[in-house]
Design a protein around this motif. Sequence first.
Motif, PDB file in Angstrom:
ATOM      1  N   GLY A   1       1.105  -1.102   0.051  1.00 44.76           N
ATOM      2  CA  GLY A   1      -0.023  -0.026  -0.061  1.00 44.76           C
ATOM      3  C   GLY A   1       0.817   1.295   0.093  1.00 44.76           C
ATOM      4  O   GLY A   1       0.579   2.425  -0.776  1.00 44.76           O
TER       5      GLY A   1
ATOM      6  N   LEU B   1      -6.622  -5.809   4.704  1.00 42.98           N
ATOM      7  CA  LEU B   1      -7.259  -4.653   4.213  1.00 42.98           C
ATOM      8  C   LEU B   1      -6.936  -3.471   4.915  1.00 42.98           C
ATOM      9  O   LEU B   1      -6.751  -2.244   4.420  1.00 42.98           O
ATOM     10  CB  LEU B   1      -8.563  -4.882   4.079  1.00 42.98           C
ATOM     11  N   GLU B   2      -6.837  -3.312   6.313  1.00 42.86           N
ATOM     12  CA  GLU B   2      -6.389  -2.272   7.034  1.00 42.86           C
ATOM     13  C   GLU B   2      -4.684  -2.052   6.781  1.00 42.86           C
ATOM     14  O   GLU B   2      -4.539  -0.681   6.576  1.00 42.86           O
ATOM     15  CB  GLU B   2      -6.364  -2.638   8.446  1.00 42.86           C
TER      16      GLU B   2
ATOM     17  N   SER C   1      -4.783  -0.055   3.307  1.00 41.87           N
ATOM     18  CA  SER C   1      -5.197   1.091   3.577  1.00 41.87           C
ATOM     19  C   SER C   1      -4.254   2.130   4.124  1.00 41.87           C
ATOM     20  O   SER C   1      -4.074   3.233   3.715  1.00 41.87           O
ATOM     21  CB  SER C   1      -6.662   1.049   3.921  1.00 41.87           C
TER      22      SER C   1
ATOM     23  N   ALA D   1      -1.170   2.552   2.059  1.00 42.85           N
ATOM     24  CA  ALA D   1      -1.546   3.750   1.027  1.00 42.85           C
ATOM     25  C   ALA D   1      -1.268   5.150   1.497  1.00 42.85           C
ATOM     26  O   ALA D   1      -0.666   6.161   0.897  1.00 42.85           O
ATOM     27  CB  ALA D   1      -2.706   3.521   0.338  1.00 42.85           C
TER      28      ALA D   1
END
Length: 253
Positions: free
Chosen positions: A81, A133-134, A137, A140
């Motif tokens: 990310g 997913l965390e 995110s 990023a």
Amino acid sequence: MSLALVGALLIGLSLGLLGSGGSILTVPVLVYLLGEPPKQAIAESLLIVGGIALLGALPYALRGLVDWRNVLFFGLPGMAGTYLGAWLSRFVSGEVQLLTFALVMLLAAYLMARPSPLRAEGEGSRKPWKILLEGLSVGALTGFVGVGGGFLIVPALVLLGGLPMHLAIGTSLFIIALKSFAGFYKYLHLLPELGLAVNYGVALLFVGVGTLGSFLGGRLAVRLPQGGLRRGFALFLVAMGAFIVAQSLAQGH
């Protein structure tokens, strides 16, 4: 430069005490005290925070205060990310990144200041895909505005993962180091296109002074009430976020 070194010490203290907040301080110090361009400051921030976090994590690891499962599931997607966020940054100006940075500071202040719930969710309730997913995110965000993301990682580990605060701090430091170095690697390719370069002398000096602050913060962390520290840090973040917004608006006119 003396004020900047005080800032480096505070960066390390923040990372050692709270497992977060170091990069929130690094970019403003490099931009407003040393006069660096925003994109150069963001790149150097990733190197500085990554170095301080890695060295600061070692005492936690030696005391068994690192959850390696969360380092794996959160840190590796976070690296991907971060690389993506750094790539996206080439499409916006440094001023847009600074404004985004200020908004992130206000979000961090909210997460730090809000009271913790009476009990955290059990560790087993946290599914691996949610952790992945965390990590992606937060990574990023790390690459885009040069923040380690500890202010998001620590609450996630405590509130969702059910980790004790001190275990979350040690785990967060390793995750921050992984993500920061991934983002810095990408910026090494972006900066020459903008006619900029990393000032390694400044970066290494900040890592050295910040690491001392991190060790001191780590020793203080086990003695000071975490709730009061988090609320005080939240107030500081609000003030810094407002300052960056005001500076950006003033330069825009």
